[in-house]
Design a protein around this motif. Structure first.
Motif, mmCIF file in Angstrom:
data_model
loop_
_atom_site.group_PDB
_atom_site.id
_atom_site.type_symbol
_atom_site.label_atom_id
_atom_site.label_comp_id
_atom_site.label_asym_id
_atom_site.label_seq_id
_atom_site.Cartn_x
_atom_site.Cartn_y
_atom_site.Cartn_z
ATOM 1 N N ASN A 1 -3.419 -11.694 -3.293
ATOM 2 C CA ASN A 1 -4.521 -11.277 -2.426
ATOM 3 C C ASN A 1 -4.115 -10.083 -1.561
ATOM 4 O OD1 ASN A 1 -7.265 -11.768 -1.409
ATOM 5 N ND2 ASN A 1 -6.227 -12.218 0.528
ATOM 6 N N MET B 1 -8.038 2.742 -3.456
ATOM 7 C CA MET B 1 -9.024 3.223 -4.409
ATOM 8 C C MET B 1 -10.072 4.111 -3.743
ATOM 9 S SD MET B 1 -8.308 2.503 -7.552
ATOM 10 C CE MET B 1 -6.842 3.301 -6.892
ATOM 11 N N GLU B 2 -10.281 3.905 -2.446
ATOM 12 C CA GLU B 2 -11.184 4.784 -1.713
ATOM 13 C C GLU B 2 -10.559 6.158 -1.497
ATOM 14 O OE1 GLU B 2 -12.420 2.932 1.881
ATOM 15 O OE2 GLU B 2 -13.256 1.159 0.894
ATOM 16 N N ARG C 1 -4.239 -7.015 -3.590
ATOM 17 C CA ARG C 1 -5.637 -6.641 -3.817
ATOM 18 C C ARG C 1 -6.196 -5.888 -2.602
ATOM 19 N NH1 ARG C 1 -10.267 -8.998 -2.589
ATOM 20 N NH2 ARG C 1 -9.225 -10.890 -1.839
ATOM 21 N N ILE C 2 -5.834 -6.349 -1.409
ATOM 22 C CA ILE C 2 -6.255 -5.660 -0.185
ATOM 23 C C ILE C 2 -5.717 -4.226 -0.181
ATOM 24 C CG2 ILE C 2 -5.941 -5.585 2.324
ATOM 25 C CD1 ILE C 2 -5.902 -8.698 2.230
ATOM 26 N N GLN D 1 0.827 -1.197 0.000
ATOM 27 C CA GLN D 1 0.000 0.000 0.000
ATOM 28 C C GLN D 1 0.868 1.257 0.000
ATOM 29 O OE1 GLN D 1 -3.209 -0.044 2.817
ATOM 30 N NE2 GLN D 1 -3.535 2.164 2.732
ATOM 31 N N ALA E 1 -4.759 -2.425 -2.775
ATOM 32 C CA ALA E 1 -5.376 -1.646 -3.852
ATOM 33 C C ALA E 1 -6.780 -1.185 -3.466
ATOM 34 C CB ALA E 1 -5.419 -2.477 -5.130
ATOM 35 N N ASN E 2 -7.558 -2.062 -2.856
ATOM 36 C CA ASN E 2 -8.922 -1.696 -2.456
ATOM 37 C C ASN E 2 -8.925 -0.537 -1.462
ATOM 38 O OD1 ASN E 2 -10.001 -3.655 -4.104
ATOM 39 N ND2 ASN E 2 -10.282 -5.157 -2.463
ATOM 40 N N GLU E 3 -7.980 -0.554 -0.530
ATOM 41 C CA GLU E 3 -7.870 0.542 0.441
ATOM 42 C C GLU E 3 -7.566 1.855 -0.268
ATOM 43 O OE1 GLU E 3 -7.962 0.799 3.847
ATOM 44 O OE2 GLU E 3 -8.619 -1.274 4.180
ATOM 45 N N LYS F 1 -6.298 4.738 -11.116
ATOM 46 C CA LYS F 1 -6.619 3.338 -11.397
ATOM 47 C C LYS F 1 -5.485 2.425 -10.946
ATOM 48 C CE LYS F 1 -9.568 3.655 -15.526
ATOM 49 N NZ LYS F 1 -9.652 3.265 -16.968
#
Length: 286
Positions: free
Chosen positions: A96, A106-107, A99-100, A69, A102-104, A113
């Motif tokens: 995985n 993107m908010e 992905r965790i 991150q 990236a999801n954090e 992107k």
């Protein structure tokens, strides 16, 4: 839109290549007891394999979400989008964890992107996929175009490899103890690949080291019809002479001169051991 290409240290690309093409690396750590190695603290490959030969057994860890991150955020804050090509989800939690992360992010950065590719690849197979991505980026392809090509072609990235010591595969749960003992006694060398789910699986067994190296190229010959292979990657577990033997066979049979040879990194070498030789190319199927 400008973007960077990120991948894991398990892509096994040479430092010179990484620097030349501006690739961002997410490091997986490994350890000998309390000695932990990772970003900024890497062991010289020959020294690593010598410790394994002496009987020391390293352990490994996936990339850490917080570290990924932080790495991603550095580039998002500078206005870059990110294409991350991850180590196979069939072999590690690194995809995985990315992905965790990236999801954090993107908010926090809805205008940016992050595209994640589960390479389903390992070692210089992952590295070869990254190479194709880098080449397309440098030829002006958008991040979305590159990502689409990777998803369409990653299962054509063939992995052929063999190991010199079955004990390390036994440690990783790939072969039974009885198989490791018997195979060692009768000089059986397994030929393995990475399957469509990104798992390490056995293809066949041959008698003798030289025959196992030749079998890698035999398998390549059976798979490459219809695919353009302008470059081939070969990785090795501190056995350069054997890697060069395979490279010579590839040149002789197929006329391919552009061949990159590099070490199997400690993270993967911890499980495959010294004497691993792996051949990577495009082909009909894995």
């Amino acid at each position: 839109m400008k973007y960077i290409i990120s991948t894991d240290s398990t892509a096994d690309l040479p430092d010179s290549y990484i620097k030349e093409h501006g690739i961002v690396i997410q490091f997986l750590s490994y350890a000998f007891g309390d000695e932990v190695y990772g970003a900024g603290n890497q062991m010289e490959p020959h020294a690593f394999y010598e410790r394994m030969r002496s009987g020391e057994m390293p352990t490994t860890n996936a990339c850490i979400p917080n570290e990924v991150q932080h790495s991603f955020e550095t580039y998002l804050a500078e206005g870059y989008d990110i294409l991350h090509i991850s180590f196979s989800s069939g072999l590690s939690a690194s995809y995985n964890n990315a992905r965790i992360a990236a999801n954090e992010l993107m908010e926090q950065y809805p205008e940016r992107k992050i595209l994640l590719i589960d390479s389903l690849c390992a070692s210089l197979g992952q590295g070869l996929l990254v190479h194709y991505a880098v080449t397309m980026k440098e030829n002006g392809k958008t991040m979305e175009e590159v990502a689409e090509w990777l998803e369409q072609n990653k299962l054509h990235l063939c992995h052929q490899f063999t190991v010199d010591d079955l004990y390390h595969l036994h440690r990783g749960g790939r072969v039974s103890k009885a198989t490791a003992i018997l195979g060692t006694l009768i000089n059986v060398k397994p030929v393995l690949h990475v399957d469509d789910e990104g798992h390490l699986t056995s293809v066949c067994n041959v008698r003798g080291r030289k025959k196992s190296l030749i079998k890698l190229v035999d398998n390549m010959e059976a798979q490459i019809e219809g695919f353009q292979n302008d470059i081939i990657f070969i990785s090795h577990g501190d056995c350069l002479e054997d890697a060069e033997f395979v490279a010579a066979l590839v040149r002789e049979r197929f006329g391919i001169e552009n061949i990159m040879i590099n070490y199997v990194s400690p993270t993967i070498g911890s499980h495959s051991g010294p004497g691993t030789v792996a051949l990577f190319h495009l082909g009909r199927n894995r």
